[in-house]
Design an enzyme around this catalytic site. Structure first.
Site, short mmCIF file in Angstrom:
data_model
loop_
_atom_site.label_atom_id
_atom_site.label_comp_id
_atom_site.label_asym_id
_atom_site.label_seq_id
_atom_site.Cartn_x
_atom_site.Cartn_y
_atom_site.Cartn_z
CG LEU A 1 56.15 52.37 103.18
CD1 LEU A 1 55.42 52.40 104.51
CD2 LEU A 1 57.63 52.62 103.39
CB SER A 2 57.85 46.24 101.18
OG SER A 2 57.85 46.31 102.59
CD GLU A 3 54.84 43.68 102.38
OE1 GLU A 3 55.13 42.77 101.58
OE2 GLU A 3 55.67 44.16 103.18
CB THR A 4 50.15 50.14 102.71
OG1 THR A 4 51.29 50.91 102.33
CG2 THR A 4 49.16 51.04 103.43
CG HIS B 1 57.33 43.99 107.45
ND1 HIS B 1 57.21 43.84 106.09
CD2 HIS B 1 57.20 45.32 107.70
CE1 HIS B 1 57.00 45.02 105.54
NE2 HIS B 1 56.99 45.95 106.49
#
Length: 278
Positions: A46-49, A78
């Site tokens: 994902l774009s961020e974790t 986000h």
């Protein structure tokens, strides 16, 4: 040794299911090493974790570490909202009316109300983009020099540059390649003045870096508001993002220029446990 930890995946910036930007959130992650965090972020892709930990300062309610598949970020938008949602949903009780998040960018306040909203942290880099970097971005976006109305550094941690185009239509028409040279470009264009825009949105936003377009981006929208809000854009407005990716992101901005708040709807899509080991 493998540890099993509570896990949530939260959709951010849309009130409709599966049309925002997901963030993976691992709870109670104090015993997880940086290497394990990085490996899990690569795996989720994902774009961020993010990883929720106990704070190290009495002013904060929790500490957050934010990873992309390629490294750690001091701040991102986000993931801040999605992790605050996950922390509250898991029973977290803030010390005051607002939540205070500790992260690499310092302390970030998250306000509760109709929707969660974070106070935009100060820009760590602002000012004009030099000619060489702007030429790289323009070429990567597949646009002409005279399509650009303005450009500036609007970096609050992730490294964003902002590029203002003449219209939302021009933003949606961008067909970027992969040659951004390590730069991160946030592109914004207004919907026609005096109209209801796109479902009531004032602007269309897109976020690019090499080989990737981020669906909906809180940090970028914060930087855009600090750059253009109250001047080129209204002080308070709603931004649309993710349209080309078949998302329906809605970023609610209030403040403009000075103290900017960036908010969005949040909802949990996945709950469970994750096993993290060596």
């Amino acid at each position: 040794m493998t540890v099993s930890l509570p896990f949530r995946q939260v959709d951010v910036f849309s009130h409709l299911p599966l049309l925002g930007n997901p963030v993976a959130v691992v709870h109670d992650a104090d015993g997880v090493s940086s290497e394990q965090m990085a490996a899990f972020a690569r795996w989720t892709n994902l774009s961020e974790t993010t990883f929720l930990l106990a704070p190290t300062t009495p002013e904060a309610d929790y500490r957050l570490r934010i990873f992309t598949p390629t490294g750690e970020l001091p701040f991102a938008g986000h993931p801040t909202l999605g992790s605050a949602h996950a922390w509250l949903e898991a029973g977290g009780v803030p010390r005051g009316d607002d939540l205070v998040q500790e992260c690499g960018a310092g302390l970030v306040t998250v306000r509760r109300g109709e929707r969660l909203a974070f106070r935009a942290p100060p820009l760590v880099r602002s000012g004009p983009v030099d000619d060489a970097d702007l030429a790289t971005i323009v070429a990567a976006l597949g646009i002409a020099d005279d399509d650009v109305v303005d450009a500036a550094w609007i970096d609050n941690g992730p490294g964003w540059t902002g590029v203002l185009l003449r219209s939302a239509e021009a933003v949606l028409a961008c067909r970027p390649g992969v040659g951004f040279g390590g730069l991160k470009a946030g592109v914004v264009g207004p919907y026609p003045e005096g109209t209801d825009g796109h479902d009531g949105c004032a602007v269309e936003v897109r976020a690019f870096y090499d080989g990737f377009e981020d669906p909906v981006t809180g940090s970028l929208n914060a930087g855009i508001a600090q750059w253009l809000g109250g001047r080129v854009l209204p002080s308070s407005y709603v931004a649309s993002q993710g349209t080309v990716l078949q998302r329906r992101g809605r970023v609610h901005v209030t403040g403009g220029g000075g103290e900017v708040w960036v908010g969005g709807d949040t909802s949990t899509t996945i709950t469970g446990t994750v096993g993290l080991g060596d």
